[in-house]
Motif scaffolding. Structure first.
Motif, mmCIF file in Angstrom:
data_model
loop_
_atom_site.group_PDB
_atom_site.id
_atom_site.type_symbol
_atom_site.label_atom_id
_atom_site.label_comp_id
_atom_site.label_asym_id
_atom_site.label_seq_id
_atom_site.Cartn_x
_atom_site.Cartn_y
_atom_site.Cartn_z
ATOM 1 N N ARG A 14 0.852 -1.189 0.000
ATOM 2 C CA ARG A 14 0.000 0.000 0.000
ATOM 3 C C ARG A 14 0.884 1.233 0.000
ATOM 4 N N TYR A 15 0.608 2.097 -0.928
ATOM 5 C CA TYR A 15 1.329 3.352 -1.039
ATOM 6 C C TYR A 15 0.287 4.423 -1.270
ATOM 7 N N ASP A 16 0.317 5.459 -0.466
ATOM 8 C CA ASP A 16 -0.646 6.529 -0.665
ATOM 9 C C ASP A 16 0.080 7.860 -0.759
ATOM 10 N N GLU A 17 -0.524 8.757 -1.494
ATOM 11 C CA GLU A 17 0.084 10.063 -1.680
ATOM 12 C C GLU A 17 -0.997 11.126 -1.738
ATOM 13 N N PRO A 18 -0.696 12.311 -1.199
ATOM 14 C CA PRO A 18 -1.659 13.405 -1.250
ATOM 15 C C PRO A 18 -1.983 13.794 -2.693
ATOM 16 N N ASN A 19 -3.184 14.316 -2.866
ATOM 17 C CA ASN A 19 -3.682 14.784 -4.169
ATOM 18 C C ASN A 19 -3.838 13.664 -5.186
ATOM 19 N N ARG A 20 -4.050 12.484 -4.687
ATOM 20 C CA ARG A 20 -4.349 11.335 -5.537
ATOM 21 C C ARG A 20 -5.755 10.867 -5.206
ATOM 22 N N VAL A 21 -6.451 10.371 -6.198
ATOM 23 C CA VAL A 21 -7.822 9.911 -6.010
ATOM 24 C C VAL A 21 -7.821 8.411 -5.718
ATOM 25 N N TYR A 22 -8.605 8.028 -4.712
ATOM 26 C CA TYR A 22 -8.706 6.630 -4.283
ATOM 27 C C TYR A 22 -10.171 6.244 -4.131
ATOM 28 N N LEU A 23 -10.447 4.996 -4.432
ATOM 29 C CA LEU A 23 -11.729 4.394 -4.103
ATOM 30 C C LEU A 23 -11.492 3.514 -2.885
ATOM 31 N N LEU A 24 -12.192 3.815 -1.799
ATOM 32 C CA LEU A 24 -12.041 3.079 -0.546
ATOM 33 C C LEU A 24 -13.311 2.285 -0.272
ATOM 34 N N THR A 25 -13.142 1.077 0.242
ATOM 35 C CA THR A 25 -14.275 0.222 0.577
ATOM 36 C C THR A 25 -14.029 -0.412 1.938
ATOM 37 N N ALA A 26 -15.056 -0.399 2.783
ATOM 38 C CA ALA A 26 -14.980 -1.067 4.090
ATOM 39 C C ALA A 26 -16.280 -1.835 4.309
ATOM 40 N N ASN A 27 -16.158 -3.011 4.925
ATOM 41 C CA ASN A 27 -17.297 -3.877 5.202
ATOM 42 C C ASN A 27 -17.579 -3.934 6.690
ATOM 43 N N THR A 28 -18.845 -4.074 7.026
ATOM 44 C CA THR A 28 -19.192 -4.295 8.424
ATOM 45 C C THR A 28 -18.731 -5.695 8.836
ATOM 46 N N LEU A 29 -18.560 -5.871 10.123
ATOM 47 C CA LEU A 29 -18.141 -7.159 10.659
ATOM 48 C C LEU A 29 -19.202 -8.206 10.333
ATOM 49 N N TYR A 30 -18.764 -9.312 9.776
ATOM 50 C CA TYR A 30 -19.638 -10.419 9.360
ATOM 51 C C TYR A 30 -20.689 -9.974 8.338
ATOM 52 N N ARG A 31 -20.402 -8.857 7.665
ATOM 53 C CA ARG A 31 -21.309 -8.286 6.658
ATOM 54 C C ARG A 31 -22.720 -8.074 7.225
ATOM 55 N N GLU A 32 -22.780 -7.716 8.508
ATOM 56 C CA GLU A 32 -24.056 -7.420 9.160
ATOM 57 C C GLU A 32 -24.690 -6.205 8.479
ATOM 58 N N ARG A 33 -25.975 -6.270 8.230
ATOM 59 C CA ARG A 33 -26.682 -5.223 7.489
ATOM 60 C C ARG A 33 -27.119 -4.082 8.424
ATOM 61 N N VAL A 34 -26.156 -3.473 9.060
ATOM 62 C CA VAL A 34 -26.391 -2.427 10.060
ATOM 63 C C VAL A 34 -27.057 -1.203 9.446
ATOM 64 N N PHE A 35 -26.663 -0.838 8.236
ATOM 65 C CA PHE A 35 -27.091 0.432 7.655
ATOM 66 C C PHE A 35 -28.366 0.335 6.838
ATOM 67 N N LYS A 36 -29.087 -0.781 6.997
ATOM 68 C CA LYS A 36 -30.429 -0.821 6.409
ATOM 69 C C LYS A 36 -31.310 0.182 7.145
ATOM 70 N N GLU A 37 -30.881 0.560 8.350
ATOM 71 C CA GLU A 37 -31.541 1.631 9.093
ATOM 72 C C GLU A 37 -30.888 2.955 8.686
ATOM 73 N N PHE A 38 -31.636 3.770 7.970
ATOM 74 C CA PHE A 38 -31.148 5.012 7.374
ATOM 75 C C PHE A 38 -30.383 5.881 8.376
ATOM 76 N N ALA A 39 -30.915 6.061 9.568
ATOM 77 C CA ALA A 39 -30.299 6.955 10.557
ATOM 78 C C ALA A 39 -28.892 6.490 10.933
ATOM 79 N N LEU A 40 -28.654 5.200 10.967
ATOM 80 C CA LEU A 40 -27.320 4.690 11.304
ATOM 81 C C LEU A 40 -26.347 4.934 10.149
ATOM 82 N N GLY A 41 -26.809 4.806 8.936
ATOM 83 C CA GLY A 41 -25.976 5.108 7.778
ATOM 84 C C GLY A 41 -25.572 6.569 7.733
ATOM 85 N N ARG A 42 -26.456 7.458 8.180
ATOM 86 C CA ARG A 42 -26.135 8.890 8.212
ATOM 87 C C ARG A 42 -24.967 9.179 9.154
ATOM 88 N N LEU A 43 -24.777 8.353 10.161
ATOM 89 C CA LEU A 43 -23.652 8.541 11.085
ATOM 90 C C LEU A 43 -22.320 8.275 10.391
#
Length: 154
Positions: A14-43
């Motif tokens: 992994r190498y990162d540098e300022p002023n570069r564009v990145y696509l970042l992805t993160a998964n919830t633990l065990y792919r739990e569908r936590v953000f099906k609740e809109f208010a939690l996704g807003r957080l």
């Protein structure tokens, strides 16, 4: 040599540098569908905005899906690891407090992809925000509440 965990393998090379564009992805633990609740996704969205206000990254496009997020950023300051650790930690605290949860919210590590200068940013942003359509969560993008992009008329 000991075998590395999946989260440690993600960091290899992994190498990162300022002023570069990145696509970042993160998964919830065990792919739990936590953000099906809109208010939690807003957080989580609040942390994207917080990172921008702090001058760490400019958010170009994002979508919070029920069990993961995609975040297209222009890194301004610090490292991707610092940005993601901060965003995941603060969002986990907020979500746990709001939902009466305890424990980990996110899987360890994250996936990143650096965009080459010739990559079409608008095309990538469209890919990001169209995730709810491809997943069958909505039949029209405007019906999904947890996405945004800096480009009008995507």
């Amino acid at each position: 040599m000991p075998e590395l965990s999946a989260s440690h393998r993600l960091r290899l090379g992994r190498y990162d540098e300022p002023n570069r564009v990145y696509l970042l992805t993160a998964n919830t633990l065990y792919r739990e569908r936590v953000f099906k609740e809109f208010a939690l996704g807003r957080l989580v969205v609040d942390q994207f905005r917080n990172a921008q206000e702090q001058g760490l990254a400019d958010s170009l496009a994002w979508v919070v899906m029920p069990d993961h997020f995609h975040w297209l950023i222009d890194l301004k300051r610090g490292s991707l690891s610092e940005l993601m650790q901060r965003s995941k930690s603060l969002s986990a605290r907020a979500v746990n407090l709001a939902a009466g949860r305890t424990g980990s919210l996110w899987q360890q590590g994250f996936h990143d992809r650096a965009l080459r200068r010739e990559d079409d940013l608008v095309k990538m942003a469209r890919y990001v925000v169209a995730n709810p359509l491809r997943a069958g969560l909505v039949d029209k993008l405007g019906n999904y509440p947890l996405w945004d992009a800096v480009w009008v008329g995507l």
